[in-house]
Motif scaffolding. Sequence first.
Motif, PDB file in Angstrom:
ATOM      1  N   GLY A  55       0.803  -1.213   0.000  1.00 43.23           N
ATOM      2  CA  GLY A  55       0.000   0.000   0.000  1.00 43.23           C
ATOM      3  C   GLY A  55       0.827   1.249   0.000  1.00 43.23           C
ATOM      4  N   LEU A  56       2.028   1.159   0.599  1.00 41.62           N
ATOM      5  CA  LEU A  56       2.892   2.332   0.670  1.00 41.62           C
ATOM      6  C   LEU A  56       3.297   2.794  -0.709  1.00 41.62           C
ATOM      7  CD1 LEU A  56       4.512   4.225   2.525  1.00 41.62           C
ATOM      8  CD2 LEU A  56       6.389   2.584   2.434  1.00 41.62           C
ATOM      9  N   GLN A  57       3.415   1.861  -1.638  1.00 43.41           N
ATOM     10  CA  GLN A  57       3.867   2.227  -2.978  1.00 43.41           C
ATOM     11  C   GLN A  57       2.790   2.933  -3.769  1.00 43.41           C
ATOM     12  OE1 GLN A  57       5.207  -1.381  -4.784  1.00 43.41           O
ATOM     13  NE2 GLN A  57       6.814  -1.745  -3.294  1.00 43.41           N
ATOM     14  N   GLU A  58       1.535   2.666  -3.471  1.00 43.20           N
ATOM     15  CA  GLU A  58       0.472   3.198  -4.319  1.00 43.20           C
ATOM     16  C   GLU A  58      -0.346   4.301  -3.668  1.00 43.20           C
ATOM     17  OE1 GLU A  58       0.021   2.663  -7.344  1.00 43.20           O
ATOM     18  OE2 GLU A  58       1.225   0.915  -7.734  1.00 43.20           O
ATOM     19  N   GLN A  59      -0.448   4.268  -2.317  1.00 41.15           N
ATOM     20  CA  GLN A  59      -1.383   5.162  -1.682  1.00 41.15           C
ATOM     21  C   GLN A  59      -0.669   6.119  -0.757  1.00 41.15           C
ATOM     22  OE1 GLN A  59      -4.160   2.588   0.237  1.00 41.15           O
ATOM     23  NE2 GLN A  59      -5.075   1.869  -1.652  1.00 41.15           N
ATOM     24  N   SER A  60      -1.308   7.246  -0.502  1.00 35.68           N
ATOM     25  CA  SER A  60      -0.799   8.223   0.447  1.00 35.68           C
ATOM     26  C   SER A  60      -1.518   8.023   1.765  1.00 35.68           C
ATOM     27  CB  SER A  60      -1.043   9.648  -0.060  1.00 35.68           C
ATOM     28  OG  SER A  60      -0.401   9.842  -1.286  1.00 35.68           O
ATOM     29  N   PRO A  61      -0.829   7.513   2.812  1.00 34.21           N
ATOM     30  CA  PRO A  61      -1.490   7.260   4.084  1.00 34.21           C
ATOM     31  C   PRO A  61      -1.852   8.553   4.796  1.00 34.21           C
ATOM     32  CG  PRO A  61       0.866   6.932   4.280  1.00 34.21           C
ATOM     33  CD  PRO A  61       0.588   7.183   2.829  1.00 34.21           C
ATOM     34  N   SER A  62      -2.652   8.436   5.839  1.00 37.34           N
ATOM     35  CA  SER A  62      -3.011   9.599   6.635  1.00 37.34           C
ATOM     36  C   SER A  62      -1.870   9.922   7.578  1.00 37.34           C
ATOM     37  CB  SER A  62      -4.284   9.308   7.437  1.00 37.34           C
ATOM     38  OG  SER A  62      -5.355   9.037   6.554  1.00 37.34           O
ATOM     39  N   TYR A  63      -1.646  11.199   7.805  1.00 39.22           N
ATOM     40  CA  TYR A  63      -0.521  11.626   8.613  1.00 39.22           C
ATOM     41  C   TYR A  63      -0.985  12.525   9.728  1.00 39.22           C
ATOM     42  CZ  TYR A  63       2.285   9.786   4.861  1.00 39.22           C
ATOM     43  OH  TYR A  63       2.844   8.952   3.955  1.00 39.22           O
ATOM     44  N   GLN A  64      -0.168  12.566  10.783  1.00 45.18           N
ATOM     45  CA  GLN A  64      -0.385  13.492  11.868  1.00 45.18           C
ATOM     46  C   GLN A  64       0.903  14.262  12.069  1.00 45.18           C
ATOM     47  OE1 GLN A  64      -1.325  10.477  14.751  1.00 45.18           O
ATOM     48  NE2 GLN A  64      -3.497  10.999  14.709  1.00 45.18           N
ATOM     49  N   ARG A  65       0.775  15.556  12.400  1.00 42.78           N
ATOM     50  CA  ARG A  65       1.969  16.343  12.642  1.00 42.78           C
ATOM     51  C   ARG A  65       2.334  16.268  14.102  1.00 42.78           C
ATOM     52  NH1 ARG A  65      -1.297  19.429  10.862  1.00 42.78           N
ATOM     53  NH2 ARG A  65      -1.578  19.982   8.697  1.00 42.78           N
ATOM     54  N   LEU A 168       1.136  12.947  -4.706  1.00 40.17           N
ATOM     55  CA  LEU A 168      -0.250  12.702  -5.097  1.00 40.17           C
ATOM     56  C   LEU A 168      -0.580  11.218  -5.222  1.00 40.17           C
ATOM     57  CD1 LEU A 168      -0.460  15.526  -7.747  1.00 40.17           C
ATOM     58  CD2 LEU A 168      -2.041  15.305  -5.820  1.00 40.17           C
ATOM     59  N   GLY A 169       0.455  10.379  -5.255  1.00 37.15           N
ATOM     60  CA  GLY A 169       0.223   8.960  -5.482  1.00 37.15           C
ATOM     61  C   GLY A 169       0.022   8.625  -6.945  1.00 37.15           C
ATOM     62  N   TYR A 170       0.284   9.579  -7.822  1.00 40.67           N
ATOM     63  CA  TYR A 170       0.173   9.345  -9.271  1.00 40.67           C
ATOM     64  C   TYR A 170       1.354   8.508  -9.750  1.00 40.67           C
ATOM     65  CZ  TYR A 170       0.597  10.587 -14.274  1.00 40.67           C
ATOM     66  OH  TYR A 170       0.768  10.563 -15.634  1.00 40.67           O
TER      67      TYR A 170
END
Length: 451
Positions: A55-65, A168-170
């Motif tokens: 999933g890391l290769q294709e998608q942008s996970p949710s992040y917290q600062r 962008l995950g493009y």
Amino acid sequence: MSNNNSHGEEDQRDKESLDSRFNQTLKNVQGLLKGRSIPGKILLTRRPDPLDDSGLQEQSPSYQRSFSQNDAGTSDDADKTVEGGFRNTNNSDSNTTVNKSKSSMLKIENAANEVQNSPIGTRATDSTRVVKFSRELSGQTVILERLRELSWSGVPPYMRPNVWRLLLGYAPSNSDRREGALRRKRVEYLDCVAQFYDIPDTERSADEISMLRQISVDCPRTVPDVAFFQQAQVQKSLARILYTWAIRHPASGYVQGINDLVTPFLVVFLSEYLKGSIDSWSLSDMPSEKISDIEADCYWSLSKLLDGMQDHYTFAQPGIQRLVFKLKELVRRIDEPVSRHMEDQGLEYLQFAFRWFNCLLIREIPFHLINRLWDTYLAEGDALPDFLIYIFASFLLTWSDELQKLDFQEMVMFLQHLPTQNWTYQELETVLSRAYVWHSMFNKSPSHLAS
């Protein structure tokens, strides 16, 4: 009486202490954005979900600062790291290792040298940050968390096309898959254009004809103060991208304002082929294959951007209305006097902030600052819609004192023609750093947005 005076003095001291802490935090964040070493840097950390490499290769996970107690790093630290990379380890393979390190570092040094030609503020282009970006991008698999952390404070212009595609995950994070994936996506875009755009009107429905006419009206109005967008080929490319996107996204279709959202992508991806100022750019001599590739990149980037905010552009645009309400509540808690004055004058936030959310401030600030702003937008990933509230609150309250002196009609005119024409990167960085501070203060307390 003396007790009342004592309480008043205590309240005043508490307020001054709070203001002092806030101002110091703001200065620290501004220092970070300008590249100075400060006690604390922005980190983006994964939520505690199991790590999925695929999933890391294709998608942008949710992040917290969060804030790290480590400092932001200096050029001296980077130099020590570079020197450390060449130390002999007394290993039998040491010569091979040293040669590989030298080759890798030569590429990074060459990248750092290119910064001299980058017309942007020092934060995005200082040599230390260029080295860090080069290291992140040179690996076989790009770690998106680290790339987002770096990109939030600005991306070196010549790295921006590749970085934006990744954020962008493009483009896949895995470098071995990247070229093939982009090639397939570009071919898919051309197939869509042939199927939906390059057809006679007799094969379109009445709604599709009406939508295409609206797009053809809006394209000449796009960024009207930048001559580049008045070129016939540029407007043709915009029309192809927008119409194809609208047909492929029937839930929203084309909505006025989406034409503005294509422009940063178009400029950034064209910068891989056209050098110098945008004022001197022309597409007349560019091969049609290159133009098609750029259009495809814009199309897919727009799709990725809007995937996380689809309800901003569906019927009645409920997503934008929801964010405008949250903006009003946030401003009320940050600056009660200006909020009360706007309410007393009968000014509704929808009268000015709707356009901000619809066009993501593209019509509000000079176009040469937009790419820097969008570095932060794209670094936010899926959290962008909520973070927009803080950016726009910071943007609005830049003129807190001025707004409190205006009546209803004057405020409407002022907010529709904000005095940003002479803004530089410094003003933009101030808006972003203030937004970051407020997000850090309020985001963990969702009740602050409850009415």
